[in-house]
Design an enzyme around this catalytic site. Sequence first.
Site, PDB file in Angstrom:
ATOM      1  N   LYS A  82     -12.726 -10.866   4.385  1.00  0.00           N
ATOM      2  CA  LYS A  82     -11.874  -9.717   4.261  1.00  0.00           C
ATOM      3  C   LYS A  82     -12.908  -8.527   4.008  1.00  0.00           C
ATOM      4  CE  LYS A  82      -8.462  -7.926   1.795  1.00  0.00           C
ATOM      5  NZ  LYS A  82      -6.758  -7.708   2.420  1.00  0.00           N
ATOM      6  N   LYS A  90       2.530 -12.313   3.953  1.00  0.00           N
ATOM      7  CA  LYS A  90       3.648 -12.274   3.218  1.00  0.00           C
ATOM      8  C   LYS A  90       4.645 -13.170   3.772  1.00  0.00           C
ATOM      9  CE  LYS A  90       2.832  -7.359   3.896  1.00  0.00           C
ATOM     10  NZ  LYS A  90       1.937  -7.092   2.770  1.00  0.00           N
ATOM     11  N   LYS A  99      -2.670 -10.355  -2.422  1.00  0.00           N
ATOM     12  CA  LYS A  99      -1.634  -9.873  -3.665  1.00  0.00           C
ATOM     13  C   LYS A  99      -0.328 -10.711  -3.215  1.00  0.00           C
ATOM     14  CE  LYS A  99       1.262  -6.650  -2.030  1.00  0.00           C
ATOM     15  NZ  LYS A  99       1.359  -6.703  -0.548  1.00  0.00           N
ATOM     16  N   GLY A 116       0.850  -1.332  -0.020  1.00  0.00           N
ATOM     17  CA  GLY A 116      -0.030  -0.008   0.009  1.00  0.00           C
ATOM     18  C   GLY A 116       0.704   1.100   0.020  1.00  0.00           C
ATOM     19  N   ASN A 117       1.826   1.159   0.695  1.00  0.00           N
ATOM     20  CA  ASN A 117       2.698   2.299   0.643  1.00  0.00           C
ATOM     21  C   ASN A 117       3.322   2.847  -0.546  1.00  0.00           C
ATOM     22  OD1 ASN A 117       4.550   0.513   1.409  1.00  0.00           O
ATOM     23  ND2 ASN A 117       5.873   1.762   2.594  1.00  0.00           N
TER      24      ASN A 117
HETATM   25  P1  ADP Z   1       0.926  -3.897   2.568  1.00  0.00           P
HETATM   26  O1  ADP Z   1      -0.058  -2.719   2.389  1.00  0.00           O
HETATM   27  O2  ADP Z   1       2.454  -3.800   2.320  1.00  0.00           O
HETATM   28  O3  ADP Z   1       0.417  -5.221   2.100  1.00  0.00           O
HETATM   29  P2  ADP Z   1       0.071  -4.507   5.406  1.00  0.00           P
HETATM   30  O4  ADP Z   1      -0.135  -3.262   6.265  1.00  0.00           O
HETATM   31  O5  ADP Z   1      -0.938  -5.222   5.101  1.00  0.00           O
HETATM   32  O6  ADP Z   1       1.037  -3.817   4.357  1.00  0.00           O
HETATM   33  O7  ADP Z   1       1.281  -5.172   6.272  1.00  0.00           O
HETATM   34  C1  ADP Z   1       2.595  -4.564   6.688  1.00  0.00           C
HETATM   35  C2  ADP Z   1       2.371  -4.363   8.244  1.00  0.00           C
HETATM   36  O8  ADP Z   1       2.272  -5.439   9.000  1.00  0.00           O
HETATM   37  C3  ADP Z   1       3.458  -3.538   8.889  1.00  0.00           C
HETATM   38  O9  ADP Z   1       3.335  -2.369   8.635  1.00  0.00           O
HETATM   39  C4  ADP Z   1       3.340  -4.054  10.430  1.00  0.00           C
HETATM   40  O10 ADP Z   1       2.606  -2.769  10.996  1.00  0.00           O
HETATM   41  C5  ADP Z   1       2.430  -5.227  10.532  1.00  0.00           C
HETATM   42  N1  ADP Z   1       3.129  -6.433  10.962  1.00  0.00           N
HETATM   43  C6  ADP Z   1       2.207  -7.223  11.832  1.00  0.00           C
HETATM   44  N2  ADP Z   1       3.166  -8.094  12.526  1.00  0.00           N
HETATM   45  C7  ADP Z   1       4.388  -7.858  12.103  1.00  0.00           C
HETATM   46  C8  ADP Z   1       5.641  -8.498  12.273  1.00  0.00           C
HETATM   47  N3  ADP Z   1       5.816  -9.374  13.021  1.00  0.00           N
HETATM   48  N4  ADP Z   1       6.825  -7.865  11.849  1.00  0.00           N
HETATM   49  C9  ADP Z   1       6.632  -6.761  11.118  1.00  0.00           C
HETATM   50  N5  ADP Z   1       5.633  -6.084  10.675  1.00  0.00           N
HETATM   51  C10 ADP Z   1       4.433  -6.485  11.294  1.00  0.00           C
HETATM   52 MG    MG Z   2      -1.418  -5.959   3.175  1.00  0.00          MG
END
Ligand code: ADP
Ligand code: MG
Length: 314
Positions: free
Chosen positions: A130, A276, A214, A13-14
């Site tokens: 979701k 992820k 994704k 997202g970022n």
């Molecule tokens: P994207 O839009 O890149 O898919 P998400 O917000 O869905 O991003 O996922 C990334 C987020 O997951 C990070 O910004 C963090 O806040 C969160 N997160 C949850 N658990 C963890 C972890 N164990 N280590 C690092 N980040 C984590």
């Molecule tokens: Mg995400």
Amino acid sequence: MAKKKRIVIALGGNALGNTLPEQMAAVKVTAKAIVDFIEEGHEVIVTHGNGPQVGMVNNAMIALTNEDASQPNTPLSVCVAMSQAYIGYDLQNALREELLNRNITNIPVATMITQVRVETDDPAFAFPSKPIGKFVDAAMAEKMEEKFHYIMKEDAGRGYRRVVASPKPVEIIEADTIRTMVNAGNLVIACGGGGIPVIREGNHLKGTSAVIDKDFVSCLLAKELDADYLIILTAVEKIALHFGQPQEAWLDEVSAEKANEYIAQGHFAPGSMMPKVQAAVDFAVSKPGRYALITLLEKAKEALAGTTGTLFHL
Ligand code: ADP
Ligand code: MG
């Protein structure tokens, strides 16, 4: 120069922002990070999320039905297709410009509208989880259930939102076309927003109301293209154990086996970091010599050089 690698980069997202002007600004920064890899001689394939964008399209299409009663509601699969085209356009535009700014004139950029097949008997369809689109009150939620046959759920005291299933991707319909384009030296953007979810009905592929993760589809694409690296770019430089807690510990590298233990111990939030990590593990174990990285967009180059990010290996 190190041996040229084939890299699937999944943008979070970022890398795209939340609004039209934000996205236009964000893709310029994103394009720089991607072209850095190309300048080093690597082959790059770009995938991306679409959360805010598909929500925006979905809301706009609902507004259209309120304005004009003769307009039927737009299926979610069509909203995903629209978001792929819109995000693809901005990325394509910014990548082309960044390549030209660096005097790279032999790499055409193209977006592939991508359908991704899911199974009708995927257990996710029985448990839509979701949330998508905007929050509404109880009365509006009831109306939307009646009018559009949506499943509406109360979301942590903030109101009601539509929920859809998030089934596993099983087949990228345009995989051969993507491979042909990549092998011909094109910079391809594909599988946007997880891909347009479709189910097979004989020769017909029917769009379905679902959202494919994704990160999972990026893993599938990386395997299909026999990539060397799957790089998932998100909002953190590394993954952590005990994320956000006093004993927080950032990981430089992790074996698939260890990562699976950490998943079981609940270190990664479902719906954000967990998919992820699962995608990264799945890719790293799929064939010797395949690696996955999770890091920040700004750190992508350093992560591939081995100085930051979390590296997943066998
Ligand atoms: P994207 O839009 O890149 O898919 P998400 O917000 O869905 O991003 O996922 C990334 C987020 O997951 C990070 O910004 C963090 O806040 C969160 N997160 C949850 N658990 C963890 C972890 N164990 N280590 C690092 N980040 C984590
Ligand atoms: Mg995400």
